[in-house]
Each structure stands twice: as structure tokens, then as C-alpha cells.
Design a protein around this motif. Structure first.
Motif, PDB file in Angstrom:
ATOM      1  N   SER A  16     -24.515 -13.601 -32.344  1.00 30.46           N
ATOM      2  CA  SER A  16     -24.167 -13.713 -33.766  1.00 30.46           C
ATOM      3  C   SER A  16     -22.787 -13.124 -34.045  1.00 30.46           C
ATOM      4  O   SER A  16     -22.171 -13.416 -35.064  1.00 30.46           O
ATOM      5  CB  SER A  16     -25.218 -13.011 -34.627  1.00 30.46           C
ATOM      6  N   LEU A  17     -22.309 -12.304 -33.114  1.00 29.36           N
ATOM      7  CA  LEU A  17     -20.944 -11.784 -33.252  1.00 29.36           C
ATOM      8  C   LEU A  17     -19.919 -12.913 -33.264  1.00 29.36           C
ATOM      9  O   LEU A  17     -18.890 -12.839 -33.924  1.00 29.36           O
ATOM     10  CB  LEU A  17     -20.616 -10.840 -32.094  1.00 29.36           C
ATOM     11  N   LEU A  18     -20.213 -13.950 -32.490  1.00 30.72           N
ATOM     12  CA  LEU A  18     -19.245 -15.039 -32.356  1.00 30.72           C
ATOM     13  C   LEU A  18     -18.962 -15.699 -33.692  1.00 30.72           C
ATOM     14  O   LEU A  18     -17.816 -15.942 -34.051  1.00 30.72           O
ATOM     15  CB  LEU A  18     -19.760 -16.073 -31.355  1.00 30.72           C
ATOM     16  N   LYS A  33     -17.620 -13.510 -26.567  1.00 31.54           N
ATOM     17  CA  LYS A  33     -18.608 -14.268 -25.787  1.00 31.54           C
ATOM     18  C   LYS A  33     -18.996 -13.465 -24.554  1.00 31.54           C
ATOM     19  O   LYS A  33     -20.185 -13.390 -24.185  1.00 31.54           O
ATOM     20  CB  LYS A  33     -18.021 -15.615 -25.370  1.00 31.54           C
ATOM     21  N   ALA A  34     -18.022 -12.826 -23.918  1.00 35.62           N
ATOM     22  CA  ALA A  34     -18.309 -11.991 -22.749  1.00 35.62           C
ATOM     23  C   ALA A  34     -19.167 -10.795 -23.149  1.00 35.62           C
ATOM     24  O   ALA A  34     -20.096 -10.411 -22.429  1.00 35.62           O
ATOM     25  CB  ALA A  34     -17.005 -11.527 -22.106  1.00 35.62           C
ATOM     26  N   VAL A  35     -18.880 -10.201 -24.318  1.00 39.32           N
ATOM     27  CA  VAL A  35     -19.669  -9.079 -24.815  1.00 39.32           C
ATOM     28  C   VAL A  35     -21.101  -9.524 -25.101  1.00 39.32           C
ATOM     29  O   VAL A  35     -22.070  -8.842 -24.753  1.00 39.32           O
ATOM     30  CB  VAL A  35     -19.029  -8.486 -26.082  1.00 39.32           C
ATOM     31  N   ALA A  36     -21.238 -10.680 -25.738  1.00 42.37           N
ATOM     32  CA  ALA A  36     -22.564 -11.194 -26.065  1.00 42.37           C
ATOM     33  C   ALA A  36     -23.381 -11.439 -24.805  1.00 42.37           C
ATOM     34  O   ALA A  36     -24.556 -11.068 -24.727  1.00 42.37           O
ATOM     35  CB  ALA A  36     -22.437 -12.480 -26.877  1.00 42.37           C
ATOM     36  N   ASP A  37     -22.774 -12.055 -23.802  1.00 38.80           N
ATOM     37  CA  ASP A  37     -23.490 -12.346 -22.561  1.00 38.80           C
ATOM     38  C   ASP A  37     -23.922 -11.058 -21.857  1.00 38.80           C
ATOM     39  O   ASP A  37     -25.059 -10.939 -21.382  1.00 38.80           O
ATOM     40  CB  ASP A  37     -22.612 -13.177 -21.619  1.00 38.80           C
TER      41      ASP A  37
END
Length: 330
Positions: free
Chosen positions: A153-155, A46-50
């Protein structure tokens, strides 16, 4: 779910996130990975996505390189994707089996697809537009986040138990392993996704692929109007390539149906006209656009069509003659 069906990597996602190209580190292999539970991986991703969404706000690019191997053969696929969120523009070029397919999209407007088809080429030549290289399909529902899925979408795809390895420069990698694939996600020191590596095996085929991400303003220019044709017009042109055959088929089938209905008796003109028109309608229903027309003439029907670009016409007459039905090219 295999790598070929997940939305986050490779063919379906040469466009998932954006970031800086991670600097190579010789000591990576020696770094120890920290185990993460599925819940912990979800928080980390989630941190990576943000961070990746923020990094790509001004534009981003993804470069995919994938090889599928089976026995002694292999197939190479490459794809470059670019996105300009500010102007709502998308571009990608897919290299596959020695062919390049180029796609542009404008959010809320539609999609441009490169043309590489002998039938389309023939239609464009017939229409007097051989320089056209793109077909445009209008679609107000086009959205960049659907054309190019975000890092979020990684999540859904990779929130699995795995490991996290942090390197001396602050960059990191997250790795998850399932029954048929290994996925490694690399991030910069700022937690921006920079690369995704995948190795997967399915049905005796091995897939190895990498997607690299960079961000910043992207130079995307939609195809010129002179090089573009709308889909409806192109389909109309393609339909007219078959105009002679369509006219002949409608007239021939109408004549045959009339003979069958007469059962050796005197052919009724009213019945002939009804049955021929039925087959004209059937021919038009099989075509992208109605081409064939029917007009009553003395003793029967004239079946015809005129090409709007070449102005050439094709016509047949179907007439009742006693117990016979005559079919002639006009």
C-alpha cells in the motif's frame, strides 16, 4: 489526500508492514539525502514492500502512537495490531478518548468486537449472560490483507518525489513532502520497513504520528465461547429490552387508526383487526427481530409479546364497542 484518508499509515494502517525496530543512529541528521523522482521512489518502495512482506510471513506487529492538536487541546490515539498469517488470525486494541476497543478476526470466519455499551450490557444481564465481553459477527469474506493492508500500500500512497538517506549501518529512510504532510519511512539494512513517521496539517489541526513495526510469531488467542455472543442473538436481546414499549405502541397506534377510520360511526371489528395488525407489522419492521404478535379475540385483537429469556409477557386488547374503540392492558 491527507494522512487521515491514506490507507498506509496510522488509523487506517496501524498494520501496513512489518520489520525490525531500527537501531537509533546519532549521525542520521548529518546524512545527506539523495533526491528520488516519483518513478524512482516507486521502485525503491517496491523493494521495501517485498522485503517487508517476506519478513512478516511468519507474523508481525504494528504499534501506532498519534496525537492530534488544535489550539490548546489535543487528542491522543494509540493502537496495537498483531497478525498471524499462518493461522489466519488478527488482533488489535485501539486506545481512544480513555476507552480501549479490542478487535479479533479469523480469516474466512468473522470478527470479534469488544462490548462497551450500556444497552448491550443491559441486554446481556437480562439474558443471563453478564460475563460476555465480545460480540461475534460471522463473515466468510474476512481477509487479513484487508484487515491489515500489506506494505504494497506504500506504493499507491507514497510513490512521490522525495529523498532517500542511507546511514552507516545500512538502514535508510525515505521522505516525501506534500502540501499538508511530511512522511518519513525508515527501513532496516535488509530494506524491511521499521517505522513510519507522519506530520500533517489540515483544518488548523496538526497530526503527529509514528507507527513502529516488528515481525515474528504472534501470540493471538480468540475470545472464549463463554465470553462471546453472536451478533444476531445480541440484537435480539437488545430488541426485547423495548418489548413493553413496542407492544403498547403497536396497540395504541392501531386503536387510534381504527378510531380515525370509523369517523364517528360504528366501529367494524374487521376493520379494527386489519388496522391493528398493520401497526403490529410496522412495529416489527422497525425492530431487528419481530417481537409483537396479534391474535383475534371476541370483538377485536389481543396485541402481545413474551420475552424468551425472562418469560415475562406484555399484552393489550383493542376492541370495538359501538362507536368506540377500547384499549386495555391485559
Amino acid at each position: 489526500m491527507s494522512v487521515l484518508t491514506r490507507p498506509a499509515v496510522l488509523l487506517a494502517t496501524a498494520s501496513m508492514a512489518v520489520g525490525l525496530i531500527a537501531a537509533p543512529g546519532a549521525a542520521w541528521a548529518a546524512d545527506a539525502g539523495t533526491p528520488l523522482s516519483a518513478a524512482e521512489m516507486k521502485i525503491a518502495l517496491k523493494a521495501v514492500a517485498d522485503a517487508s512482506l517476506s519478513a512478516g510471513a511468519g507474523g508481525w506487529r504494528a504499534d501506532m502512537d498519534m496525537t492530534v492538536s488544535m489550539d490548546s487541546s489535543s487528542l491522543h490515539i494509540a493502537k496495537e495490531t498483531r497478525v498471524d498469517p499462518a493461522r489466519g488470525l488478527y488482533f488489535d486494541v485501539l486506545e481512544f478518548a480513555g476507552r480501549d476497543t479490542v478487535t479479533y478476526a479469523a480469516e474466512g470466519k468473522g470478527v470479534y468486537q469488544s462490548l462497551d455499551d450500556p444497552t448491550a450490557d443491559a441486554a446481556l444481564t437480562m439474558m443471563g449472560r453478564p460475563s460476555v465481553t465480545f460480540v461475534f459477527t460471522a463473515d466468510t469474506r474476512v481477509r487479513l490483507d484487508e484487515m491489515a493492508p500489506s506494505p504494497a500500500s506504500l506504493l499507491d500512497a507514497y510513490s512521490l518525489a522525495g529523498t532517500k538517506t542511507v546511514h552507516e549501518d545500512g538502514s535508510a529512510e525515505f521522505r516525501v513532502v506534500s502540501d499538508d504532510e511530511t512522511v518519513t519511512m525508515h527501513t532496516s539494512a535488509a530494506a524491511v520497513l521499521t517505522e513510519v513517521d507522519v506530520t500533517a496539517t489540515a483544518d488548523e489541526a496538526t497530526t503527529e504520528g509514528t507507527v513502529d513495526y516488528t515481525y515474528g510469531a504472534q501470540d493471538i488467542s480468540l475470545p472464549a465461547a463463554s465470553a462471546t455472543i453472536d451478533e444476531a442473538t445480541l440484537m435480539t436481546g437488545v430488541a426485547y429490552l423495548d418489548m413493553p414499549a413496542m407492544v403498547k405502541s403497536a396497540a395504541t397506534q392501531g386503536a387510534a387508526a381504527t378510531r380515525k377510520a370509523a369517523k364517528g360511526r360504528t366501529v367494524k371489528v374487521a376493520t379494527l383487526r386489519k388496522l391493528v395488525r398493520r401497526d403490529v407489522t410496522a412495529a416489527n419492521q422497525k425492530s431487528p427481530v419481530p417481537i409483537v404478535k396479534a391474535k383475534d379475540i371476541t370483538g377485536g385483537v389481543r396485541v402481545y409479546a413474551t420475552n424468551p429469556w425472562t418469560k415475562k409477557s406484555v399484552a393489550y386488547t383493542v376492541k370495538a364497542s359501538g362507536k368506540k374503540v377500547t384499549l386495555k392492558k391485559a
